[in-house]
Each structure stands twice: as structure tokens, then as C-alpha cells.
Design an enzyme around this catalytic site. Structure first.
Site, PDB file in Angstrom:
ATOM      1  N   THR A   1       0.842  -1.191   0.000  1.00  0.00           N
ATOM      2  CA  THR A   1       0.000   0.000   0.000  1.00  0.00           C
ATOM      3  C   THR A   1       0.865   1.223   0.000  1.00  0.00           C
ATOM      4  O   THR A   1       1.457   1.547   1.010  1.00  0.00           O
ATOM      5  CB  THR A   1      -0.898   0.035   1.219  1.00  0.00           C
ATOM      6  OG1 THR A   1      -1.744  -1.073   1.136  1.00  0.00           O
ATOM      7  CG2 THR A   1      -1.764   1.267   1.220  1.00  0.00           C
TER       8      THR A   1
ATOM      9  N   ASN B   1      -5.311   0.174  13.735  1.00  0.00           N
ATOM     10  CA  ASN B   1      -6.243  -0.097  12.657  1.00  0.00           C
ATOM     11  C   ASN B   1      -7.686  -0.241  13.136  1.00  0.00           C
ATOM     12  O   ASN B   1      -8.610  -0.137  12.332  1.00  0.00           O
ATOM     13  CB  ASN B   1      -5.790  -1.332  11.885  1.00  0.00           C
ATOM     14  CG  ASN B   1      -4.619  -1.025  10.984  1.00  0.00           C
ATOM     15  OD1 ASN B   1      -4.793  -0.485   9.907  1.00  0.00           O
ATOM     16  ND2 ASN B   1      -3.403  -1.328  11.438  1.00  0.00           N
TER      17      ASN B   1
END
Length: 383
Positions: free
Chosen positions: A179, A378
Site C-alpha cells: 500500500t 487499525n
């Protein structure tokens, strides 16, 4: 040391208002020529963000004159309105530079499903254009950060020419690519077709083998632009080697900044039947939450390595596998060997070596441990 180190490039980073904390959130890198050769690779995720959908078309002719990147919102799954925002950003960049919008790569990063305010972005495009400078690479690198704790930059210099690179990424690090948003610049003379071949060779052994958490992004973009301003034409082999050095440096910087990580783990499979099978084995171990949790707990649990190897289609004898951790061969012939108590897993760097005894190919995949901090970050990211 930035994307403006190679001759022929200007850049800038500004705060346009996408980030509520006032940090830089919009970057622009411009190739001033005389050449405008380019190559790009994108996420393999079938669910792609609007900037990727735009940029995949923009790069087809091998010409890119500018890359504009925003943090603070991924502009992914924002419908036709989101794509129109991407289009208008490219048009505004192009109008300011006197070029065609089709020569502008657009990149976004941040939360999926969040619409970026179009007037805010367009005003930011004007501001970042006004700030363009030959020393603006550092601000540009900071403007693309999201959960990154540091900017990622590198320069590799050769005789008369150089390559500069910047990247963002700290989570959802998995191929293809990992990412990330990456912009690479060079003042070497490299035709677009050679750039494409070099970029694909470089990403194959760097970004594509960074597998932090097994999650593939919707926005991954790596773009390289060649200005030719040095007038030097390196051989394809020389350029590919230098570009690979740049990509490896940025990949390792991404790994070092992985969200919540306490350990950076290099998993190497040796004596595999093929390189692809070596990668498959390494990736299987890298994606084992049990293995990653063990490393977090400083536990040299080699049984979890063997269990992961067994889920692959690689050639090996299940009764004849060797595994070393930090150079200590804790498993020989698929059984206990040296005392695991001799392994110190407290340092951040960890190596795992797997001998498949099936050929002469090898490969390395890089990952990190699974920590409380990763889960917390997260779980709270959007709130």
C-alpha cells in the site's frame, strides 16, 4: 535528497485543507524536460480508486509530465462525482502548467469512501503550483504521509546522472504492490519502453515482496519519470540496477515504518525448485498470524514456519525441511535441532531461512510482527 535532486524537476507540498490537523496534504512533481518518458505500475486489486482508473489511461502513451498527489482521502468508491473530482484536478494541474490533462497522473491516499472536497482540492492545486521549486521535494514527500511516522526518500547517484524517489506507506502493505504511492524521477535519458521494463524488474524484487499484513490497497501507484536533462544514456542493465536500488531502499523504509511493528522480518527460502515457489513459501510464512504473533512475543516457534510451508504447492519433502532463525538452525530434517534458547529475538531485525532441498532457486519476502499497537491503530483509524 529528494525527487528534485535529478535535473529537470520541480516539486512542492502544501496544506490545502484535506487534513484537519493542518499538515501538508497536497503534492505536485513536475517534469520540465527536455524528455517526458514515463512508466507506471498500479495495484492488482480489482477494486480500484478513481485516481488509479484515471492514471491507468493517462500513462498508456508513455508520457507523463506531472504527478499530483493528495493525502487525507483515497477518493475510492466515491462514485461518478469522485471520478469527476480526479478529472478536474488533472485538468487544473494541466491548465496551470500549459500541458494536456492526459499527461497528468493523479494519486490519492487516505480513507476509502470519503469524498474529497473538490473546491478545496482545486484551490490547493493552484497553491501547490505557485509553490513549485527545485528544492520542493522534501515538502512533497511530507504531503503524501497518512499514518506514516516519517517521510520516505532516497537518491541514487551515478556518473553524470541520478534517480530520486519518494514513497508513502505504513499499513496495508501487501502485493501487488504494497500500500503505497511512489514517485521516482531520473535525469537519465531512458525511453519509455526501457523505463517500463526496468520498473517492472525492480518492483518484482522489492515492492512486490513486501508483505506486511496481507492486505492489498485500492490506490497503489508507482510512477517513474525521465527528464533526460543530464544528457546521459545509461545501459538498460545499469539503469535497472540503479532503479532496483531505489525501489529496495524505499521498500525497506516502508517496512521500517510499518504500523505498530516491533520487528522487521526477512524470510528467505533457499534451494527451491523455482523462484516463484520460493516466493510462495516465504509469503505463506509472512502471512501467518501465528508466526507473526510468535515473533512479537520473542518466541522462536519454528513449528509455525513448517505449518505455513505445508499450505503451499511448492516442491519439498515434508520430512526433510530445515529452518534457521537468526542463523540458528532450530530445525533439521523436519525435526528439532539446535536449542531455540540460543536465539535472541529482542533486536528489531529478524531473519528466517528455509531450506526446501528441491532445487537451486531462492527468494526473500519481508514482513513484520503482529503487535497490540497494529491492532489498536487499525481499529481506531477512521475514528
Amino acid at each position: 535528497m529528494s525527487v528534485t535532486t535529478p535535473a529537470g524537476f520541480t516539486a512542492a507540498g502544501v496544506h490545502c485543507g484535506l487534513k484537519a490537523n493542518g499538515n501538508l496534504d497536497l503534492a505536485l512533481i513536475v517534469n520540465q524536460g527536455p524528455h517526458f518518458d514515463s512508466a507506471s505500475v498500479f495495484t492488482a486489486n480489482r477494486c480500484k480508486a478513481n485516481p488509479v482508473l484515471w492514471s491507468e489511461q493517462a500513462v498508456k502513451d508513455g508520457v507523463v509530465k506531472a504527478v499530483v498527489l493528495n493525502s487525507g482521502g483515497a477518493n475510492c468508491y466515491t462514485g461518478a462525482e469522485g471520478f469527476q473530482t480526479t478529472h478536474e484536478v488533472a485538468e487544473r494541474v494541466a491548465a496551470n502548467l500549459g500541458i494536456g490533462a492526459i499527461d497528468v497522473v493523479v494519486c490519492s491516499t487516505g480513507l476509502i469512501g470519503l469524498r474529497n472536497d473538490r473546491p478545496t482540492l482545486l484551490a490547493g492545486v493552484d497553491a501547490v503550483h505557485a509553490a513549485l521549486d527545485a528544492d520542493g521535494g522534501d515538502d512533497a514527500a511530507h504531503a503524501i504521509m497518512t499514518t506514516d511516522s516519517v517521510s520516505k526518500q532516497v537518491v541514487v547517484a551515478r556518473d553524470g546522472w541520478s534517480i530520486g524517489g519518494m514513497a508513502k506507506g505504513a499499513g496495508m502493505l501487501a502485493p501487488q504492490l504494497a500500500t503505497m504511492l511512489v514517485v521516482i524521477t531520473t535525469d537519465a535519458v531512458v525511453p519509455a519502453a526501457e523505463l517500463d521494463a526496468a520498473l517492472r524488474a525492480s518492483t518484482r524484487v522489492s515492492f512486490d515482496r513486501l508483505d506486511s499484513d496481507g492486505c492489498m490497497s485500492t490506490n497503489d501507484t508507482v510512477t517513474v519519470m525521465a527528464s533526460g536533462a543530464s544528457g546521459v544514456t545509461p545501459s538498460p542493465e545499469e539503469f535497472t540496477a540503479a532503479l532496483t536500488e531505489v525501489c529496495m531502499s524505499l521498500a525497506m523504509q516502508l517496512l521500517a515504518d510499518a504500523e505498530g511493528a516491533d520487528h522487521e522480518i526477512a524470510i528467505t527460502a533457499v534451494n527451491a525448485a523455482t523462484e516463484d515457489e520460493a516466493v510462495e513459501v516465504c509469503r505463506s510464512v509472512a502471512r501467518s498470524n501465528l508466526f507473526k504473533a510468535a515473533i512479537f512475543g520473542n518466541d522462536p516457534n519454528w513449528g509455525r514456519v513448517l505449518a505455513s510451508i505445508g499450505t503451499t504447492k511448492a516442491a519439498f519433502d515434508p520430512a526433510d525441511l530445515d529452518v534457521a532463525m537468526n542463523g540458528v538452525w532450530v530445525c533439521r530434517n523436519s525435526g528439532p535441532a539446535e536449542d531455540p534458547a540460543g536465539i535472541d529475538l529482542k533486536p528489531r531485525k529478524v531473519t528466517v531461512t528455509i531450506d526446501l532441498k528441491a532445487g537451486d532457486a531462492e527468494a526473500t519476502v519481508w514482513t513484520n510482527d503482529l503487535t497490540h499497537a497494529y491492532v489498536h491503530e487499525n481499529s481506531a483509524y477512521s475514528s
